[in-house]
Motif scaffolding. Structure first.
Motif, PDB file in Angstrom:
ATOM      1  N   VAL A 243      45.919  24.641  42.502  1.00  0.00           N
ATOM      2  CA  VAL A 243      46.423  25.233  43.632  1.00  0.00           C
ATOM      3  C   VAL A 243      45.403  25.747  44.612  1.00  0.00           C
ATOM      4  CG1 VAL A 243      48.577  26.175  42.595  1.00  0.00           C
ATOM      5  CG2 VAL A 243      46.735  27.815  42.827  1.00  0.00           C
ATOM      6  N   GLY A 244      44.142  25.703  44.174  1.00  0.00           N
ATOM      7  CA  GLY A 244      42.994  25.930  45.417  1.00  0.00           C
ATOM      8  C   GLY A 244      41.706  26.393  44.459  1.00  0.00           C
ATOM      9  N   VAL A 245      41.252  27.543  44.726  1.00  0.00           N
ATOM     10  CA  VAL A 245      39.698  27.950  44.330  1.00  0.00           C
ATOM     11  C   VAL A 245      39.796  29.261  43.510  1.00  0.00           C
ATOM     12  CG1 VAL A 245      37.407  28.363  45.422  1.00  0.00           C
ATOM     13  CG2 VAL A 245      38.994  26.714  46.365  1.00  0.00           C
ATOM     14  N   VAL A 246      38.992  29.449  42.533  1.00  0.00           N
ATOM     15  CA  VAL A 246      38.970  30.883  41.728  1.00  0.00           C
ATOM     16  C   VAL A 246      37.934  31.474  42.837  1.00  0.00           C
ATOM     17  CG1 VAL A 246      37.917  31.743  39.797  1.00  0.00           C
ATOM     18  CG2 VAL A 246      39.543  29.670  39.620  1.00  0.00           C
ATOM     19  N   ILE A 247      38.073  32.403  43.202  1.00  0.00           N
ATOM     20  CA  ILE A 247      37.534  33.410  44.005  1.00  0.00           C
ATOM     21  C   ILE A 247      37.006  34.735  43.250  1.00  0.00           C
ATOM     22  CG2 ILE A 247      38.968  35.093  44.894  1.00  0.00           C
ATOM     23  CD1 ILE A 247      36.618  32.837  47.091  1.00  0.00           C
ATOM     24  N   CYS A 248      37.500  35.022  42.341  1.00  0.00           N
ATOM     25  CA  CYS A 248      37.113  36.353  41.487  1.00  0.00           C
ATOM     26  C   CYS A 248      37.432  36.043  39.892  1.00  0.00           C
ATOM     27  CB  CYS A 248      37.782  37.556  41.867  1.00  0.00           C
ATOM     28  SG  CYS A 248      37.797  38.092  43.705  1.00  0.00           S
ATOM     29  N   ASP A 249      36.415  36.326  39.076  1.00  0.00           N
ATOM     30  CA  ASP A 249      36.691  36.380  38.027  1.00  0.00           C
ATOM     31  C   ASP A 249      37.194  37.806  37.433  1.00  0.00           C
ATOM     32  OD1 ASP A 249      34.203  37.461  38.068  1.00  0.00           O
ATOM     33  OD2 ASP A 249      33.213  36.527  36.613  1.00  0.00           O
ATOM     34  N   CYS A 250      37.770  38.040  36.159  1.00  0.00           N
ATOM     35  CA  CYS A 250      38.092  39.269  35.708  1.00  0.00           C
ATOM     36  C   CYS A 250      37.562  39.626  34.338  1.00  0.00           C
ATOM     37  CB  CYS A 250      39.646  39.238  35.465  1.00  0.00           C
ATOM     38  SG  CYS A 250      40.630  38.788  37.196  1.00  0.00           S
ATOM     39  N   PRO A 251      37.473  40.945  33.991  1.00  0.00           N
ATOM     40  CA  PRO A 251      37.003  41.298  32.761  1.00  0.00           C
ATOM     41  C   PRO A 251      37.593  40.785  31.584  1.00  0.00           C
ATOM     42  CG  PRO A 251      37.395  43.231  34.068  1.00  0.00           C
ATOM     43  CD  PRO A 251      38.224  42.019  34.953  1.00  0.00           C
ATOM     44  N   SER A 252      38.925  40.354  31.673  1.00  0.00           N
ATOM     45  CA  SER A 252      39.690  39.292  30.735  1.00  0.00           C
ATOM     46  C   SER A 252      39.457  38.075  30.926  1.00  0.00           C
ATOM     47  CB  SER A 252      41.173  39.854  30.832  1.00  0.00           C
ATOM     48  OG  SER A 252      41.903  38.741  29.772  1.00  0.00           O
TER      49      SER A 252
END
Length: 295
Positions: A237-246
């Protein structure tokens, strides 16, 4: 209409075989299609992003569907993606009246309110974060910060990354990255309106990906947006802008309602919850301004 056909239609829906649904139902003479078949046809057309055709089908059964919350929800969804927000709002309000408290219906109503609310004429709050005098937004002392931070991107780099991603990046994000290209914010939590079924009341991010290729944790880096989408199975659907601890969660720019060149919304996707999508903010600017410290 046979039970076997209904079971087949549902099976195709679960397998995302929407063209199969449309082809089979369209082979049935129009005068022989009942409420259930036309409902299946309209839903499949919506899933194929053929929203105008979906609306046409749903309107054929408007009289029968007037007391069916699902009919109102489905035609509201088609209106929403056609950007006919008033028609969508009316449909979702009736759906909510007939079946109060449905999470998806309430989410669409919130999206419509955000899209149609008058925009106040004030200085953009995100500019505070892009002003060189207040770069205290970033926590450059964090041990992992160097994994994210790249040199400010040139216009050529920005254009190249956008071409690779096939999406135009929001101006507020680009301006921010020109001053500090990726990193770890001091405030890394985005509050949710209410706690989820899992008891989560905020989304935590690890960092914000910058514009570039050299750093692994940049948009076009080896651990960037395409890598996370392709290896994690996240929606296209688009672009991953942030990753997360999980490792099963990401924050994405969602271009479904804006088109690849428009202003994307910001969503959270949880792979561990069957890729549940939670809308966080109407745009990147609102997302940045909504970040808070855990306390």
């Amino acid at each position: 209409m046979s039970e076997e056909l209904l079971e087949q239609l549902e099976e195709w829906h679960e397998e995302d075989e929407y063209e199969e649904i449309v082809d089979v139902i369209m082979e049935i003479p129009a005068e022989e299609r009942d409420y259930v078949l036309i409902s299946h046809l309209g839903r499949a057309m919506s899933n194929l992003e053929r929203y105008e055709e979906a609306v046409e089908q749903f309107l054929l059964i408007a009289e029968e569907g007037k007391d069916d919350p699902l009919w109102h929800y489905r035609i509201g969804l088609a209106y929403y993606y056609l950007e006919q927000y008033e028609d969508a709002r009316r449909a979702f309000e009736v759906a909510d009246h007939l079946e109060p408290g449905d999470d998806d219906t309430l989410e669409f109503l919130e999206w419509i309110r955000n899209k149609t609310a008058p925009k106040p004429v004030v200085e953009s709050a995100v500019m505070a974060y892009t002003d060189p005098d207040v770069l205290s937004f970033w926590n450059d002392s964090a041990p992992a910060a160097e994994k994210y931070v790249s040199a400010p991107p040139t216009d050529d780099v920005i254009e190249s990354v956008e071409e690779a991603l096939v999406f135009k990046l929001p101006a507020s994000y680009v301006n921010m990255m020109k001053l500090h290209n990726g990193g770890i914010p001091h405030n890394r939590y985005f509050p949710l309106g209410e706690a989820t079924a899992e008891g989560k009341d905020a989304i935590e991010i690890s960092g914000i990906l910058g514009i570039g290729r050299e750093k692994k944790k940049s948009l076009a880096g080896s651990l960037g947006s395409r890598f996370m989408i392709e290896t994690g199975g996240y929606p296209e659907v688009g672009v991953v802008i942030c990753d997360c601890p999980s490792e099963s969660e990401v924050v994405m720019l969602d271009y479904r309602s804006s088109g690849n060149d428009g202003e994307p919304e910001v969503i959270h996707v949880d792979k561990g919850q069957d890729y549940k999508i939670t809308r966080l903010a109407v745009n990147f600017e609102a997302f940045i301004n909504g970040l808070v410290s855990k306390g």
